[in-house]
Design a protein around this motif. Structure first.
Motif, PDB file in Angstrom:
ATOM      1  N   ALA A  94       5.653   7.849  -0.157  1.00 24.10           N
ATOM      2  CA  ALA A  94       6.252   8.820  -1.074  1.00 24.10           C
ATOM      3  C   ALA A  94       5.935  10.205  -0.537  1.00 24.10           C
ATOM      4  N   THR A  95       6.956  10.912  -0.123  1.00 30.20           N
ATOM      5  CA  THR A  95       6.671  12.203   0.513  1.00 30.20           C
ATOM      6  C   THR A  95       7.387  13.368  -0.160  1.00 30.20           C
ATOM      7  N   PRO A  96       6.661  14.448  -0.394  1.00 34.08           N
ATOM      8  CA  PRO A  96       7.337  15.709  -0.722  1.00 34.08           C
ATOM      9  C   PRO A  96       7.915  16.301   0.568  1.00 34.08           C
ATOM     10  N   GLU A  97       8.651  17.379   0.428  1.00 30.26           N
ATOM     11  CA  GLU A  97       9.082  18.132   1.611  1.00 30.26           C
ATOM     12  C   GLU A  97       8.288  19.428   1.625  1.00 30.26           C
ATOM     13  N   TYR A  98       7.557  19.653   2.712  1.00 29.63           N
ATOM     14  CA  TYR A  98       6.842  20.913   2.896  1.00 29.63           C
ATOM     15  C   TYR A  98       7.478  21.629   4.081  1.00 29.63           C
ATOM     16  N   ASN A  99       8.108  22.742   3.815  1.00 26.43           N
ATOM     17  CA  ASN A  99       8.699  23.551   4.886  1.00 26.43           C
ATOM     18  C   ASN A  99       9.579  22.706   5.812  1.00 26.43           C
ATOM     19  N   VAL A 132       0.858  -1.188   0.000  1.00 25.50           N
ATOM     20  CA  VAL A 132       0.000   0.000   0.000  1.00 25.50           C
ATOM     21  C   VAL A 132       0.895   1.240   0.000  1.00 25.50           C
ATOM     22  N   ALA A 133       0.591   2.171  -0.905  1.00 29.68           N
ATOM     23  CA  ALA A 133       1.378   3.410  -0.977  1.00 29.68           C
ATOM     24  C   ALA A 133       0.620   4.568  -0.333  1.00 29.68           C
ATOM     25  N   LEU A 134       1.348   5.341   0.457  1.00 26.44           N
ATOM     26  CA  LEU A 134       0.820   6.606   0.988  1.00 26.44           C
ATOM     27  C   LEU A 134       1.562   7.719   0.258  1.00 26.44           C
ATOM     28  N   VAL A 135       0.832   8.589  -0.396  1.00 25.94           N
ATOM     29  CA  VAL A 135       1.455   9.682  -1.146  1.00 25.94           C
ATOM     30  C   VAL A 135       1.158  10.985  -0.419  1.00 25.94           C
ATOM     31  N   GLY A 136       2.202  11.688  -0.021  1.00 27.77           N
ATOM     32  CA  GLY A 136       2.049  12.865   0.825  1.00 27.77           C
ATOM     33  C   GLY A 136       1.627  14.128   0.099  1.00 27.77           C
ATOM     34  N   SER A 137       1.399  14.033  -1.197  1.00 28.38           N
ATOM     35  CA  SER A 137       0.894  15.189  -1.946  1.00 28.38           C
ATOM     36  C   SER A 137      -0.420  14.796  -2.587  1.00 28.38           C
ATOM     37  N   THR A 138      -1.413  15.674  -2.461  1.00 25.95           N
ATOM     38  CA  THR A 138      -2.737  15.336  -2.992  1.00 25.95           C
ATOM     39  C   THR A 138      -3.026  16.077  -4.307  1.00 25.95           C
ATOM     40  N   ARG A 139      -2.056  16.812  -4.826  1.00 22.37           N
ATOM     41  CA  ARG A 139      -2.355  17.538  -6.082  1.00 22.37           C
ATOM     42  C   ARG A 139      -2.310  16.555  -7.253  1.00 22.37           C
ATOM     43  N   ILE A 193      -5.410   9.059   1.174  1.00 21.86           N
ATOM     44  CA  ILE A 193      -5.286   9.702   2.492  1.00 21.86           C
ATOM     45  C   ILE A 193      -5.946  11.091   2.530  1.00 21.86           C
ATOM     46  N   ALA A 194      -6.237  11.649   1.376  1.00 21.59           N
ATOM     47  CA  ALA A 194      -6.907  12.956   1.344  1.00 21.59           C
ATOM     48  C   ALA A 194      -8.341  12.875   1.865  1.00 21.59           C
ATOM     49  N   GLU A 195      -8.898  11.667   1.833  1.00 27.11           N
ATOM     50  CA  GLU A 195     -10.279  11.459   2.295  1.00 27.11           C
ATOM     51  C   GLU A 195     -10.400  11.417   3.812  1.00 27.11           C
ATOM     52  N   LEU A 196      -9.279  11.179   4.475  1.00 24.30           N
ATOM     53  CA  LEU A 196      -9.335  10.974   5.930  1.00 24.30           C
ATOM     54  C   LEU A 196      -9.718  12.273   6.649  1.00 24.30           C
ATOM     55  N   PRO A 197     -10.571  12.182   7.668  1.00 27.30           N
ATOM     56  CA  PRO A 197     -10.834  13.393   8.467  1.00 27.30           C
ATOM     57  C   PRO A 197      -9.592  13.754   9.286  1.00 27.30           C
TER      58      PRO A 197
END
Ligand SMILES: Cc1cc2nc3c(=O)[nH]c(=O)nc-3n(C[C@H](O)[C@H](O)[C@H](O)COP(=O)(O)O)c2cc1C
Length: 179
Positions: free
Chosen positions: A72-77, A4-11, A38-42
């Motif tokens: 898979a994660t981007p870097e945000y700040n 299962v992949a978690l992608v840290g960017s939803t764009r 993961i964008a669906e999660l509250p």
């Protein structure tokens, strides 16, 4: 084998999503990689953790039923995006479905250090008691895709040396996850 992949960017044009799509195509005969939404999660709320609703319950089941997790994660700040931290907070509680689960980390950024700071934070988070993931050791396995926009075309990673490096890391991850 189910990953299962978690992608840290939803764009929609996310390079991190494109990287996961590339791995789905490239290793499709060996493993099935599905992407959790993961964008669906509250937003995580401790009041709800024992009765979190269908979206969270299904997400946790997806992780629990997998043989490994690809993040898979981007870097945000200089760290991981909130949407990814939120997903990890949900799975760190109650049934703690990531404990002992094999995890591989990859990341794409536009900048020079290719999500290095975010990945260091992510390793720290994944070592916390509620997560306690079995993360593929960093030595030789740090997938830090820098200058991302120049390495992708039509939604896929096309940089040959990066692809060859990832082939080796993914092979090691599959062996690691099987043990
Ligand atoms: C809110 C925000 C913060 C960012 N912070 C960083 C950062 O700290 N380091 C970095 O290298 N790039 C940073 N970037 C640029 C991202 O590396 C770039 O937008 C990348 O393509 C995001 O991943 P994605 O294509 O998967 O959405 C940031 C971008 C955004 C939108």
């Amino acid at each position: 084998m189910k990953i299962v992949a978690l992608v840290g960017s939803t764009r929609k044009d996310s390079l991190n999503l494109s990287l996961v799509n590339t791995l789905q195509v490239r290793y499709g005969e060996k493993v099935k990689i599905s992407i959790a939404n993961i964008a669906e999660l509250p937003f995580y709320n401790q009041d709800d953790e024992n009765n979190p609703g269908e979206v969270v319950t299904k997400f946790k089941e997806e992780i629990a039923n997998s043989d490994g997790v690809l993040i898979a994660t981007p870097e945000y700040n200089w760290t991981i995006p909130g949407v990814l931290k939120n997903a990890l907070d949900w799975i760190s509680r109650v049934d703690k479905v990531l404990v002992g689960k094999p995890v591989m980390i990859v990341g794409v950024s536009a900048g020079q250090v290719g999500t290095l700071r975010a990945q260091l934070h992510l390793r720290q988070i994944l070592a916390s008691p509620g997560l306690s993931a079995n993360v593929l050791p960093a030595a030789g396995n740090e997938v830090l895709v820098n200058f991302g926009p120049s390495k992708f075309k039509d939604g896929l990673l096309i940089d040959e040396s990066t692809l060859n490096f990832i082939d080796g890391v993914f092979e090691r991850f599959i062996d690691w996850a099987k043990k």
